[in-house]
Design a protein around this motif. Structure first.
Motif, PDB file in Angstrom:
ATOM      1  N   LEU A  22      -9.094  10.791  14.677  1.00 37.56           N
ATOM      2  CA  LEU A  22      -8.766   9.474  14.135  1.00 37.56           C
ATOM      3  C   LEU A  22      -7.783   9.627  12.980  1.00 37.56           C
ATOM      4  CD1 LEU A  22     -12.260   7.764  14.095  1.00 37.56           C
ATOM      5  CD2 LEU A  22     -10.417   7.417  15.725  1.00 37.56           C
ATOM      6  N   ASN A  23      -6.923   8.626  12.820  1.00 39.22           N
ATOM      7  CA  ASN A  23      -5.983   8.635  11.703  1.00 39.22           C
ATOM      8  C   ASN A  23      -6.739   8.429  10.396  1.00 39.22           C
ATOM      9  OD1 ASN A  23      -3.777   8.968  13.331  1.00 39.22           O
ATOM     10  ND2 ASN A  23      -3.357   6.790  13.507  1.00 39.22           N
ATOM     11  N   ASP A  24      -6.299   9.150   9.404  1.00 41.66           N
ATOM     12  CA  ASP A  24      -6.934   9.034   8.097  1.00 41.66           C
ATOM     13  C   ASP A  24      -6.301   7.871   7.341  1.00 41.66           C
ATOM     14  OD1 ASP A  24      -8.439   9.490   5.870  1.00 41.66           O
ATOM     15  OD2 ASP A  24      -7.345  11.281   5.245  1.00 41.66           O
ATOM     16  N   ARG A  25      -7.042   6.780   7.197  1.00 43.57           N
ATOM     17  CA  ARG A  25      -6.515   5.598   6.517  1.00 43.57           C
ATOM     18  C   ARG A  25      -6.278   5.864   5.042  1.00 43.57           C
ATOM     19  NH1 ARG A  25     -10.920   1.477   7.711  1.00 43.57           N
ATOM     20  NH2 ARG A  25     -12.016   3.193   8.649  1.00 43.57           N
ATOM     21  N   PHE A  26      -7.120   6.701   4.451  1.00 40.69           N
ATOM     22  CA  PHE A  26      -6.988   6.972   3.033  1.00 40.69           C
ATOM     23  C   PHE A  26      -5.733   7.779   2.723  1.00 40.69           C
ATOM     24  CE2 PHE A  26     -11.629   6.370   3.483  1.00 40.69           C
ATOM     25  CZ  PHE A  26     -11.736   5.248   2.670  1.00 40.69           C
ATOM     26  N   GLU A  27      -5.276   8.572   3.662  1.00 39.26           N
ATOM     27  CA  GLU A  27      -4.054   9.349   3.445  1.00 39.26           C
ATOM     28  C   GLU A  27      -2.857   8.422   3.288  1.00 39.26           C
ATOM     29  OE1 GLU A  27      -1.389  12.537   5.955  1.00 39.26           O
ATOM     30  OE2 GLU A  27      -3.569  12.588   6.187  1.00 39.26           O
ATOM     31  N   LYS A  28      -2.788   7.376   4.095  1.00 37.20           N
ATOM     32  CA  LYS A  28      -1.688   6.412   4.003  1.00 37.20           C
ATOM     33  C   LYS A  28      -1.759   5.645   2.678  1.00 37.20           C
ATOM     34  CE  LYS A  28       0.391   2.475   6.319  1.00 37.20           C
ATOM     35  NZ  LYS A  28       0.273   1.483   7.372  1.00 37.20           N
ATOM     36  N   ILE A  29      -2.950   5.230   2.291  1.00 32.11           N
ATOM     37  CA  ILE A  29      -3.122   4.502   1.036  1.00 32.11           C
ATOM     38  C   ILE A  29      -2.755   5.395  -0.143  1.00 32.11           C
ATOM     39  CG2 ILE A  29      -4.829   3.423  -0.488  1.00 32.11           C
ATOM     40  CD1 ILE A  29      -6.269   2.452   2.054  1.00 32.11           C
ATOM     41  N   GLU A  30      -3.164   6.647  -0.091  1.00 33.59           N
ATOM     42  CA  GLU A  30      -2.852   7.586  -1.162  1.00 33.59           C
ATOM     43  C   GLU A  30      -1.341   7.785  -1.293  1.00 33.59           C
ATOM     44  OE1 GLU A  30      -3.607  12.294  -2.137  1.00 33.59           O
ATOM     45  OE2 GLU A  30      -5.087  11.212  -0.936  1.00 33.59           O
ATOM     46  N   SER A  31      -0.660   7.864  -0.169  1.00 36.82           N
ATOM     47  CA  SER A  31       0.790   8.021  -0.183  1.00 36.82           C
ATOM     48  C   SER A  31       1.465   6.793  -0.784  1.00 36.82           C
ATOM     49  CB  SER A  31       1.301   8.260   1.237  1.00 36.82           C
ATOM     50  OG  SER A  31       2.687   8.284   1.263  1.00 36.82           O
ATOM     51  N   GLU A  32       0.994   5.613  -0.428  1.00 38.63           N
ATOM     52  CA  GLU A  32       1.572   4.379  -0.974  1.00 38.63           C
ATOM     53  C   GLU A  32       1.343   4.289  -2.479  1.00 38.63           C
ATOM     54  OE1 GLU A  32      -0.052   1.131   1.250  1.00 38.63           O
ATOM     55  OE2 GLU A  32       1.074   1.647   3.054  1.00 38.63           O
ATOM     56  N   ILE A  33       0.160   4.675  -2.938  1.00 35.45           N
ATOM     57  CA  ILE A  33      -0.130   4.643  -4.377  1.00 35.45           C
ATOM     58  C   ILE A  33       0.748   5.648  -5.115  1.00 35.45           C
ATOM     59  CG2 ILE A  33      -1.901   5.208  -6.104  1.00 35.45           C
ATOM     60  CD1 ILE A  33      -3.941   3.923  -4.227  1.00 35.45           C
ATOM     61  N   GLU A  34       0.970   6.799  -4.519  1.00 35.43           N
ATOM     62  CA  GLU A  34       1.831   7.808  -5.140  1.00 35.43           C
ATOM     63  C   GLU A  34       3.272   7.289  -5.264  1.00 35.43           C
ATOM     64  OE1 GLU A  34       3.318  12.359  -4.254  1.00 35.43           O
ATOM     65  OE2 GLU A  34       1.440  11.643  -3.378  1.00 35.43           O
ATOM     66  N   GLN A  35       3.765   6.641  -4.217  1.00 36.66           N
ATOM     67  CA  GLN A  35       5.114   6.067  -4.264  1.00 36.66           C
ATOM     68  C   GLN A  35       5.209   4.986  -5.332  1.00 36.66           C
ATOM     69  OE1 GLN A  35       7.017   8.406  -2.783  1.00 36.66           O
ATOM     70  NE2 GLN A  35       8.247   6.706  -2.074  1.00 36.66           N
ATOM     71  N   LEU A  36       4.187   4.142  -5.436  1.00 36.74           N
ATOM     72  CA  LEU A  36       4.156   3.091  -6.445  1.00 36.74           C
ATOM     73  C   LEU A  36       4.150   3.691  -7.843  1.00 36.74           C
ATOM     74  CD1 LEU A  36       3.896   0.062  -7.121  1.00 36.74           C
ATOM     75  CD2 LEU A  36       1.425   0.376  -7.022  1.00 36.74           C
ATOM     76  N   SER A  37       3.386   4.757  -8.016  1.00 32.55           N
ATOM     77  CA  SER A  37       3.322   5.420  -9.312  1.00 32.55           C
ATOM     78  C   SER A  37       4.675   6.005  -9.703  1.00 32.55           C
ATOM     79  CB  SER A  37       2.269   6.524  -9.267  1.00 32.55           C
ATOM     80  OG  SER A  37       2.259   7.238 -10.466  1.00 32.55           O
TER      81      SER A  37
END
Length: 67
Positions: A22-37
């Motif tokens: 299964l795709n890791d949903r948290f990995e995508k969210i973590e990447s988006e938060i890192e980009q925002l930061s």
């Protein structure tokens, strides 16, 4: 009793194997938060740089007005 235990064990193994595919949903969210930061840090740096330039301009105007 053995049937229930065996069923639970088979379901547990199936879910464990399925979790790897299964795709890791948290990995995508973590990447988006890192980009925002990173974006926020860049914006903050630009704003501080502009404020410093404005402060320097105001200080030079004060010195030239006093002379």
């Amino acid at each position: 009793m053995i049937f229930a235990g065996l069923t639970i064990l088979i379901i547990a193994i199936a879910l464990f194997v399925l979790s790897f595919f299964l795709n890791d949903r948290f990995e995508k969210i973590e990447s988006e938060i890192e980009q925002l930061s990173i974006s926020t840090m860049q914006d903050t740096y630009q704003l501080k740089k502009k404020v410093k330039i404005l402060e320097e301009e105001l200080l030079t105007e004060d010195f030239s007005a006093n002379e």
